[in-house]
Enzyme design. Structure first.
Site, PDB file in Angstrom:
ATOM      1  N   LYS A 149       0.870  -1.177   0.000  1.00 36.35           N
ATOM      2  CA  LYS A 149       0.000   0.000   0.000  1.00 36.35           C
ATOM      3  C   LYS A 149       0.907   1.228   0.000  1.00 36.35           C
ATOM      4  O   LYS A 149       1.500   1.568   1.026  1.00 36.35           O
ATOM      5  CB  LYS A 149      -0.907  -0.023   1.230  1.00 36.35           C
ATOM      6  CG  LYS A 149      -1.877   1.129   1.273  1.00 36.35           C
ATOM      7  CD  LYS A 149      -2.879   0.901   2.387  1.00 36.35           C
ATOM      8  CE  LYS A 149      -3.824   2.043   2.609  1.00 36.35           C
ATOM      9  NZ  LYS A 149      -3.235   3.363   2.653  1.00 36.35           N
ATOM     10  N   LYS A 153      -2.444  -2.860   7.860  1.00 36.58           N
ATOM     11  CA  LYS A 153      -1.547  -1.725   8.078  1.00 36.58           C
ATOM     12  C   LYS A 153      -0.250  -2.133   8.785  1.00 36.58           C
ATOM     13  O   LYS A 153      -0.252  -3.001   9.652  1.00 36.58           O
ATOM     14  CB  LYS A 153      -2.263  -0.656   8.918  1.00 36.58           C
ATOM     15  CG  LYS A 153      -3.462  -0.046   8.202  1.00 36.58           C
ATOM     16  CD  LYS A 153      -3.066   0.978   7.180  1.00 36.58           C
ATOM     17  CE  LYS A 153      -2.570   2.218   7.841  1.00 36.58           C
ATOM     18  NZ  LYS A 153      -3.002   3.457   7.292  1.00 36.58           N
TER      19      LYS A 153
END
Ligand code: IVH
Length: 417
Positions: free
Chosen positions: A117, A319
């Protein structure tokens, strides 16, 4: 040279330059020397200067940037540019899977694609008959800003697709989505050049990329080391790949820059392991990443799962542990650079940040301290990203006790007085 042979030579030069540009900026595998490349560019410019009406929108000379614009117009997206839900643990990923499985039993048989990401800015690129015609920022997800003039300067964005595989026929209409960013190494070098020139340095790669894309003068954007990675098809009038993995291969075949760090997994367990591997190697990535994205490979399944708010159910971000922490700003020291530029340096109460003890951080410049109203004694947020020197994001005003003091920049040089 007559017009007909000029047109023919320009056509050859455009193809050749765009191909070598792709080899260099997308494949990282140049096949000619910089000198040979420059010669092609010089010849192109000479012919274009003689026959300005023969300049086309896919001419490599547009990479230099065009006339400044007054403002950016709005540009609607063909379909909503969605965001992503976040997860911070395996449990949250498993819960995401279970929720989806209750909605659609095909979850049990789908594969997954894992991609880094990138901490950059979403851009949407429109192609008509293979030609890059316009591009936009994400905006509110429905309407973005038309930043075509700036996007044309990014050397890894193909101006015409396919770039090298002539056997591929581009769809009449293709809209793709990607993430624009500045690689960490290029960011560091840019800041070093600015510092040596006695100019103001940039805060971090993401802000620099954002500022560069929103420049009204494209010749300035052209000087910034922006690049991008493309990861999805937003719209097309042709039949498109039915899996995320095949989409990435297809985009790559057309000549778009696609992540080398994407992988396909037949089970969710494997996909989660790949994300955790990504966490361990986050500093090996050439760009800042804030997580890994797990995507359902079966795109019709992902689509039919729908969205929750602005987040599609078909993908989730796993994350990375945060590299932002708060600590106390004990003092502000002043560094004198080789060229005599003074830069403020935060002296911090030592704090652990991603396995490293941070005692100092950059405060960028004196204006930054004023703009953010950073006071000595403040609790401040500190971020460490990749190889970038830890930097102060800003103060936590709610934590003030009244004992903080406003910093006065020195009026005389602390070294030579
Ligand atoms: S997929 C429906 N893949 O992260 C598709 N997003 O925090 C949703 N991002 O808005 C996005 N790298 O700008 C996807 N490999 C990647 C990404 C990525 C960065 C950004 C994207 C998104 C944001 C959400």
């Amino acid at each position: 040279m007559d017009e007909q042979s000029a047109a023919a030579r320009l056509d050859e030069l455009r193809k050749s330059i765009n191909y070598h540009n792709y080899q260099y900026h997308v494949m990282d595998a140049p096949v000619i020397s910089d000198l040979e490349f420059d010669r092609l560019i010089i010849e192109l410019r000479e012919i274009e200067a003689q026959f300005p009406h023969l300049v086309t929108t896919d001419s490599p000379s547009v990479r230099m940037g065009s006339q400044p614009v007054q403002k950016f117009n709005k540009l609607g997206h063909p379909s909503p540019i969605l965001s992503l839900a976040n997860a911070f643990s395996r449990d949250e990923i498993l819960a995401w899977f279970d929720r989806n499985e209750k909605l659609d039993g095909r979850m049990r048989s789908t594969a997954f694609v894992v991609e880094p990401k990138i901490d950059g800015l979403t851009v949407v690129l429109h192609y008509h008959d293979g030609l890059f015609i316009q591009g936009a920022t994400r905006g509110d997800g429905d309407v973005g800003e038309d930043i075509t003039v700036n996007l044309r300067t990014i050397k890894s964005i193909p101006l015409r697709i396919p770039v090298s595989d002539a056997s591929l026929r581009p769809p009449a209409r293709l809209v793709v989505r990607g993430e624009a960013y500045i690689p960490i190494q290029d960011f560091l070098e840019l800041n070093q050049r600015l510092e040596e020139a006695g100019e103001r340095t940039y805060l971090n790669p993401r802000n620099t990329a954002a500022g560069s894309l929103r420049q009204l003068d494209p010749t300035l954007t052209a000087k910034r080391p922006l690049t991008l990675l493309v990861y999805s098809i937003v719209a097309s009038d042709s039949t498109m790949p039915v899996t995320q993995w095949d989409t990435l291969q297809y985009l790559k075949a057309l000549g778009f820059p696609v992540s080398r760090h994407a992988s396909r997994h037949s089970t969710l367990l494997e996909a989660m392991e790949a994300c955790e591997e990504g966490i361990l190697h986050r500093d090996d990535l050439p760009y800042e990443a804030d997580g890994m994205v797990i995507k359902i490979d079966d795109l019709s399944l992902a689509d039919s799962l729908g969205v929750v708010g602005k987040d599609p159910r078909g993908a989730i971000a796993y994350k990375f542990p945060s590299r932002e922490v708060s600590t106390r700003l004990m003092d502000i020291a002043v560094n004198v650079g080789r060229t005599g530029v003074l830069t403020p340096l935060a002296i911090l109460e030592p704090v652990e940040l991603g396995g490293v003890v941070v005692k100092q951080a950059t405060l960028h410049n004196f204006d930054f301290i004023t703009e953010k109203d950073i006071r000595i004694g403040d609790r401040v947020m500190v971020k460490r990203a990749g190889e970038v020197i830890p930097y102060i994001i800003g103060p936590v005003p709610a934590a003030r006790t009244g004992d903080e003091s406003v910093f006065q920049p020195p009026s005389i040089c602390p070294v030579c007085h």
